[in-house]
Every structure is written in C-alpha cells, then in structure tokens.
Scaffold this active site. Structure first.
Site, mmCIF file in Angstrom:
data_model
loop_
_atom_site.group_PDB
_atom_site.id
_atom_site.type_symbol
_atom_site.label_atom_id
_atom_site.label_comp_id
_atom_site.label_asym_id
_atom_site.label_seq_id
_atom_site.Cartn_x
_atom_site.Cartn_y
_atom_site.Cartn_z
ATOM 1 C CG ASP A 269 -2.296 0.947 1.151
ATOM 2 O OD1 ASP A 269 -1.845 1.313 0.039
ATOM 3 O OD2 ASP A 269 -2.699 0.470 1.612
ATOM 4 C CD GLU A 617 -19.855 7.405 4.045
ATOM 5 O OE1 GLU A 617 -19.295 5.915 5.099
ATOM 6 O OE2 GLU A 617 -20.121 6.637 2.857
#
Length: 860
Positions: A269, A617
């Site tokens: 990542d 979000e």
C-alpha cells in the site's frame, strides 16, 4: 524533458527490437513469460532492478524496457484518468447479489483501461493511473459500519465477497485462454484490515482468534488466489502481532505463497514501507534501507513509494542479498510479459479495442442496470411506493443530496461525461417538480453555490488550475486543468491532485472570473493544508500563508454588484504530509421551520434525499464535522439536522420518502418511524439518479439486497478497534438489527416452500412463488449452521441465486450446494474443513430467522 526523451528512446529501441530479428530470448514472444523474465533478469544491474520495483517504473532504454506504472485505480470504473464510465460505489454493486452482471461491468472497465493505456503509450509518456496494473478489488470484510472505506468493499460476508471478488478479477484480467492478460488485478488489503483510518499507520492487531482469521478475514483472499488467479495482492498498512503486513513473513510467505501457492506479485500500500521506520508510526526498522530489506525478504515485490531507492544501500550493508531482490524482480517482469508489455501491438489482441467504447452509451446503460439492481428498498409502509405519476404535482423534492452530482460518484472515482442526480432523475420522470434544499448534510443552513457562474480567464467553465512541482510557483508548470465543480482535492490515500503532480512539495494557482447577475452578499470558503490565500480583485481576503498549518476552514463575506466582473485567484502550496484544498462561492441562509413548511405548500409527499457523502466518509480524511474522524464515523446515526427536518415533515402530515445516500449502514430508527418509505441509494454512480427515479415511479421493480447489517445504533457494536468478530455482522450479532443482512423489499411478494436437499448430487431445490401482481426478481439465499458448534456463526451464507418470476408464477429452483460448501472451522484441528455431522440448512430472501425455511441434514 530529459525524462520524456529517455521514454521515447526506450520505446524506439523496443519497437526496433520487436520489428527486427529476435536476437535475445527475452525479446522472443514465442517463449513463455517465465523464460523471458529469467533471461531479462540476468541483464539488469542492481540499480535497474531497484527502479523496476517502484510503482513508477521508468524506461530502461539500453534494454528496450518501456515505462510502466503499477499504480492505477478501478474501484468502480476507471479512476483518476479523465473521462470514464462511473459505476455505482462497490457496496451498491454488492447489493445486486449478481456476480454475472458484475463481471460484465468489469469487462467494460478493462476495455476502457486498455484504450487509455494505448493513448498514453502513443503520447510518449505513461503517467500515474495510465497503465495496466489496477489495484482493485478491495475484498476486506466490512466488519464495522463506522469504517469510512467500507463503501469500497463487497460487504460483511466472506462468501458474498468471494463471489463478487472473483467476478471483478475475471472481468479485469480477461479470459484464461487468452495469450495475454488483459490487465493485472489486485486483491487488497492483505490481511485483516478494515479501519480505523485515523491510526492505520501505527495500529497493531493483537491476539486475533484463529477462527476469526481463517473463517472470516482470509477466505476471500484464498479464493481469489486459487480460483481466480489474481495477479497481485496488496499488503495493508497496519501490523498484525507486531509485524507490519508488508513485512510479515507469516502472512506473505507462509500463508500466501507456501500454503496457498500464490505465484503472483505482492505490492505495498502507498507509503506502507515508510511506516516501518518513520517516527510515530510502526517504528520496527531503523531507516529506509533496513525497512526496504525487511519488505523484500518478506516477499513484497513492488513498493508504492520511494523507500526502495535505498535497496542498493541495503545490499551493500548486508541487510538483503541481490538474489533475494532477483526473486521479486523476476515476478514483476513475468507479470509484464504476460500483459504483452514488451511485444508489438499487433500481437496483443487487447490493443485493438476502439477508443469509442470509453464512456459509451452501452456502458452507461450497464451503469444504470447495476444501479437499479443495487438500490435497496428498505421500507414501504402501506405500499406508498411506487408513486403514481398522476400525483406528481403534489410532490416536493428536498434534502442536501438531491442535486449533488459529485456525491453520486463515491470515492476513488473517475470523471463521467454526464451525471444524473437524483433530482434530475425525478424530474426526467415527473416534470419540473419543486426542489427545496432544506439543510446541509450536518448543518441547519442552505448554501447555494455560485461556482457554476465562474469562468476561467480563457472562457472555459470553472477555474483554471496550474500546477508546479515546487513550492514556489516557479518555472514551467507541470500541467494545467479546469476545475468545473467546486474545488475539493486531497492526497488522502496517496492521491495526486492531477496527473504528473507531486504528492508533496507542490504548488498551484486557481484562476477565475465571476460576474454576478444580481446584487448580493456571498461567502468565499476555503479549507486547506498547508498554505492558501484567496485574492479577490487583487486584495487578499483570506490569508493562510503559514507553513505546516493543519487543515482548517475559513470564510469571508463580501458584497457583489450585478454585472461587474470580479477576478478570483487562489494560491496553494503543499509542503509536507497532508494535502487538501476546498473552495466554493456560496449564498448562505438559515431557513426556519415555518419557511420550509410554507415552501412545501400543499404538497402531500416529500421525497427527502439525504444521508452523508464521500466528502465525509472515505480514506484517511480530515473532516471538520461532528461525528466524523479521519474518514470514519463516530456514530452511525443520521445527522441530527436531517432527523429533525423529516420529523417536522411527518408531524405536518406529509408522506415522507427518504432516499438515503451513504457508503455503509446507517442507524435509521427515527426515520423508520417518521418515513413511509426508505430507499438505500448508496452512491449510485453517474446513472444513479435515473435508477432511483425508476424505482420511485415503478418503472423498475426493486430487487437489491443488503450486503451488510443495518444496526439500530453503534451502541449495539463492540469497540471499533476490536477486530474479533464476536457481536459483529449477521453471523455473530445476537441483537435485533433494524434491517438484517440480505434484506430488501420488492413491489412483488414471494413465498418459499420447504427446501429439499439431495446430498448425493449436492443439489438444493425449493419452490418459490411470486404471490404479487407484478413480475419481479428475488434472491434466494442459502445459509448453513453446524449444530454441534455452539461457538460458531449463528448462520453463514453458502450460496444464493437470483430468481425472476412473473406475477403468480411458481418456480422450482435448483441451487448447487456441494459438500465443500459445508466447510467450517474445526475447533479440534484448528483448520477450515468439512466437519462430518448435522447441519441446518436455511433458505429464504433475507438472513432474518422469520424469513427462512429450515431443514437438517447429515454430512459425512
């Protein structure tokens, strides 16, 4: 310019090699990818190998190796690479419970990806998001509705996630019998990852029960490796039992490679290797060189970041051997040969896809089909829906999400050529119905944007953006772009502001001309991290020109005269870490209850479009709103201002249809009382507005089913940071949900008979009758429970099937349920296997006990 010349030189050499005699084995397309990778590996220097192991892989002209970019996004359509078809957000697609349709969706996504890759190749430079490796699907388990990135997943169930994930991989990578892979898909984030966002760079998961690991968190990854042949797996940010996932030998080597036989690539990542050594993060390594060595020795082949630049230093220091690096490089070279990346276009079938397919009408139709199937009808008191078209003059649309196009895109999105908002969808069906904003998402205010009236200095819509890869706005700009919507950019999730722009240490200038059509007082709003200033007609009206200032928001009101043209300039500088900027020009008012009721007039029905937004979000965000932290939610309830407004409408005698937009579950207890109908619209993509309107007015009979549990409130859940499954998801939750996993209403009704199970042939049969007056579809869901395991799941999904029935029709439905579907956790051997014994089979159209027909069978 030097970089571009090297790229063109490499392409020239590669073209010459392809066009002439095949003098070296790696240049021979008739050899296997394995053989070619083995040969090319021997010809690389250590420094060249290192450069190939980072996400932005440069050309190596002396060997004819073209440029390659490992980092591309396609969560629900091609992301961050110009115009593309924007499909509904992932949880919406999961709610379709239709993996066949999902594979069709991602087949079109891979078509568009190949076209864009060819365009970049012809331009002579491949930027981020323009190549053939795509970091999707996200198959993490959506274990807690507070997780902001849960919208990227396929829900809370391991089996549904497995089925959907396999479909995505097949659509992206192409047929198994093709000579070349269409794309490289990536299963992420391995392993055991689902928030919180605010501490993921330092968070450590400890003492996770083995049952939860093998029964919940790992099955989808195993399936994508062994059943779908996924090309890549991305390791996650956090630690497990003290070891970072991207440096975790147990997970990367023992489980992924040794036990499961994964032969593909592991990618990090973005920034995860830096977390190994940077202060305040994991701090398990002393510096970038030792961190890089740790990642390589664990099996991480490609880094998204820049730490791998230190690998030559790590070899010299004895932290890692070049032979260990060779293992990684061979894997990544093999993957590129499998794509045809080194071969002539005429040999690679995927290079011939016409450019006209990008964002074409057929793909838009597919986006509409998916949005329809994924939209879930949660509640429909007294059959209020569908709405009679003849009564549309008595309808008002209200709510902060009704006319928000960007909200529809979800996160990690591309840019649609057009977006149908929910208001537009309703008006396309019912004419010019009245719209009242009513409130903002979290505030009792109404802001009417005037941004659409801004034009760039050269006459384009919106503001012109100019970017420099330095912090002084000096020299040649790296790129320009036009901001046609109010500015809302961040580098959360390592996202660049525009192709070619640095993640850090860059600057930007946004310029526009504003000519108001009336005298009024407007608000200029800016939010940023690090520096920004807003200049109106040469005067600095907002000045945040301080170094390393945390994200903050400032507003200023100014009077504007009709017909006068005002210049607006925004200067922005990013120095370190977080980058973010938001800007809008708005008219702000605070409507009273009496004003809102007066505006609704004699309307009988209010369609209230609310919920939350990807602005609130998402991945590692900084949001200055109560109830949100780092992109996650603190609570799952609807913002109070929306609750109060719908309660007011209910008390005034209005029928309320609530259209909820969110990436995850919401606690909607008051809404279930105050609203006659509730539609879960998610973030519906570019065609989502038409999908919602089709359902409201009955042109489509809803059939979506929840891929997650809708709890009553977060009080029903364990602590967010507790990764144990006890008390979570329909499989382990013993409380009463508001809407259960698998729930979804239709305008038809369906009756289920008693199921029968043929153990010998592994076939379950059941009679299902459409007892309604309309043709419709239902999803037959099959759950099992090991009756001898009191600590096991209450029930667990093992198969499902979409069933289309005409009004009054009875269908005898056959569902394959072979012996391997009864694989469960064996407490005696601590393994997943088929444990002989008595099992309960439950069949129905949701996970709720009262909707399930049950039988018991003995499995040998």
């Amino acid at each position: 310019m030097k970089s571009k010349k090297l790229i063109i030189a490499a392409m020239f050499i590669a073209s010459a090699v392809r066009g002439g005699a095949q003098s070296l084995p790696y240049q021979n397309p008739n050899l296997t990818a394995e053989q070619r990778a083995e040969d090319l590996l021997k010809r690389l220097t250590l420094e060249e190998k290192t450069r190939l192991m980072m996400n932005g892989s440069p050309a190596i002209p002396r060997l004819g190796i073209p440029q390659f970019e490992w980092w591309n996004e396609a969560l629900h359509g091609i992301g961050r690479n110009g115009f593309a078809t924007v499909y509904p957000i992932t949880t919406c697609m999961a709610a379709s419970w239709d993996e066949t349709l999902l594979e069709q969706v991602f087949t079109t996504v891979s078509d568009e990806a190949r076209v864009k890759a060819q365009q970049a190749k012809r331009n002579g430079e491949i930027k981020r998001y323009q190549s053939l490796s795509f970091w999707t699907p996200n198959i993490n388990i959506f274990r807690d509705p507070r997780w902001g990135r849960g919208q990227e997943t396929y829900g809370e169930d391991p089996y549904l996630t497995e089925k959907m994930g396999i479909a995505v991989v097949r659509g992206l990578q192409g047929p198994d019998d093709a000579k070349y892979r269409k794309l490289l898909a990536c299963a992420k984030h391995f392993a055991v990852h689902s928030g919180p966002e605010w501490n993921r760079h330092s968070f450590n998961i400890e003492n996770l029960p083995a049952r939860d690991l093998w029964e919940t968190y790992l099955p989808a990854f195993k399936a994508l490796v062994q059943k779908a042949g996924v090309a890549e797996v991305m390791c996650a940010y956090q630690r497990i039992d003290g070891e970072p996932c991207c440096g975790n030998t147990r997970y990367e080597q023992q489980i992924l490679r040794d036990e499961w036989g994964f032969k593909g690539m592991i990618v990090s990542d973005c920034g995860a290797i830096g977390d190994f050594w940077q202060k305040g993060k994991h701090e398990v390594s002393k510096d970038a060189a030792s961190a890089s060595a740790k990642a390589v020795l664990s099996g991480t082949d490609v880094e998204c970041g820049a730490n791998y630049k230190r690998l030559p230093e790590a070899v010299k220091a004895g932290y890692v051997n070049e032979a260990d690096i060779d293992i990684c490089v061979k894997r990544l070279l093999k993957a590129r040969f499998e794509l045809g990346d080194f071969d002539a276009d005429e040999l690679v079938e995927w290079t011939k896809i016409p450019e006209s397919i990008v964002a074409c009408e057929a793909h838009k139709k597919l986006a509409l089909d998916m949005a329809r199937k994924g939209t879930v009808l949660l509640q429909n008191k007294n059959g209020l829906l569908p709405v009679d078209r003849k009564a549309t003059e008595k309808i008002v649309v209200m709510g902060p999400n009704a006319n928000d196009s960007v909200m529809m895109w979800g996160n990690y999105s591309g840019y649609p050529t057009r977006t149908i908002t929910i208001l537009q969808g309703i008006r396309r069906k019912a004419g010019n119905v009245k719209y009242i904003q009513g409130c903002q998402l979290t505030k009792n205010e109404v802001e009417n944007s005037r941004y659409s009236m801004i034009k760039s200095p050269d006459g384009q819509k919106g503001m012109k953006a100019t970017y420099w890869n330095n912090t002084n706005m000096e020299g040649e700009p790296v790129t320009t772009a036009y901001m046609r919507e109010p500015i809302n950019l961040s580098n959360g999730g390592a996202t660049v502001f525009a192709p070619g722009v640095n993640l850090e240490k860059f600057s930007a200038r946004y310029e526009g001309l504003f000519t108001p059509d009336q005298d009024e007082t407007l608000t200029l709003s800016i939010g940023c991290d690090d520096k920004a200033r807003v200049i109106l007609d040469g005067d600095t009206v907002i000045n945040r020109w301080k170094s390393r200032q945390r994200i903050d928001y400032q507003q200023v009101k100014r009077n504007f005269k009709a017909g006068k043209t005002y210049t607006i300039q925004i200067d922005y500088v990013q120095e370190n870490d977080m980058a973010a900027i938001q800007f809008d020009l708005t008219k702000k008012t605070t409507p009273t209850k009496e004003q809102l009721l007066a505006e609704t007039g004699d309307a009988e029905t209010v369609i209230f479009v609310g919920g939350i937004s990807p602005r609130l979000e998402g991945e590692e965000m900084k949001v200055d709103e109560p109830g949100f932290r780092g992109g996650d939610r603190v609570s799952i309830e609807l913002p109070q201002v929306q609750r109060d407004l719908m309660a007011m409408l209910h008390e005034a005698g209005k029928k309320v249809i609530f259209v909820n937009c969110s990436g995850g579950a919401m606690g909607l207890v008051p809404e279930s009382q105050h609203c006659d109908a509730i539609i879960q619209a998610w973030y519906g993509g570019e065609q989502g507005g038409d999908a919602v309107a089709d359902i409201i007015f009955g042109d489509y009979n809803p059939s979506g089913k929840l891929p997650i549990t809708f709890y009553k409130s977060a009080d029903q859940l364990p602590d967010f940071e507790d990764y144990r499954m006890a008390g979570r998801t329909y499989r382990y939750f013993h409380g009463e949900p508001l809407f259960p996993f698998g729930h979804g209403l239709s305008y038809s009704t369906f009756s289920y008979g008693s199921p029968k199970y043929d153990i010998k042939n592994g076939i379950l049969t059941i009679d299902i009758t459409n007892t309604g007056t309309r043709d419709g579809e239902d999803v037959a869901q099959v759950y099992i429970r090991n009756t001898a395991d009191p600590d096991g799941p209450i029930k667990t999904l093992r198969e499902y099937k979409r069933v289309a029935l005409k009004a009054g029709e009875c269908g005898n439905v056959s569902i394959e349920l072979p012996r391997e579907r009864f694989e469960v956790w064996d407490t005696k051997t601590n393994t997943m296997r088929v444990v002989p014994g008595t099992y309960e089979i439950m069949v129905g159209n949701s996970s709720a006990d009262n909707s399930l027909k049950k039988i018991k069978v003995k499995i040998k």
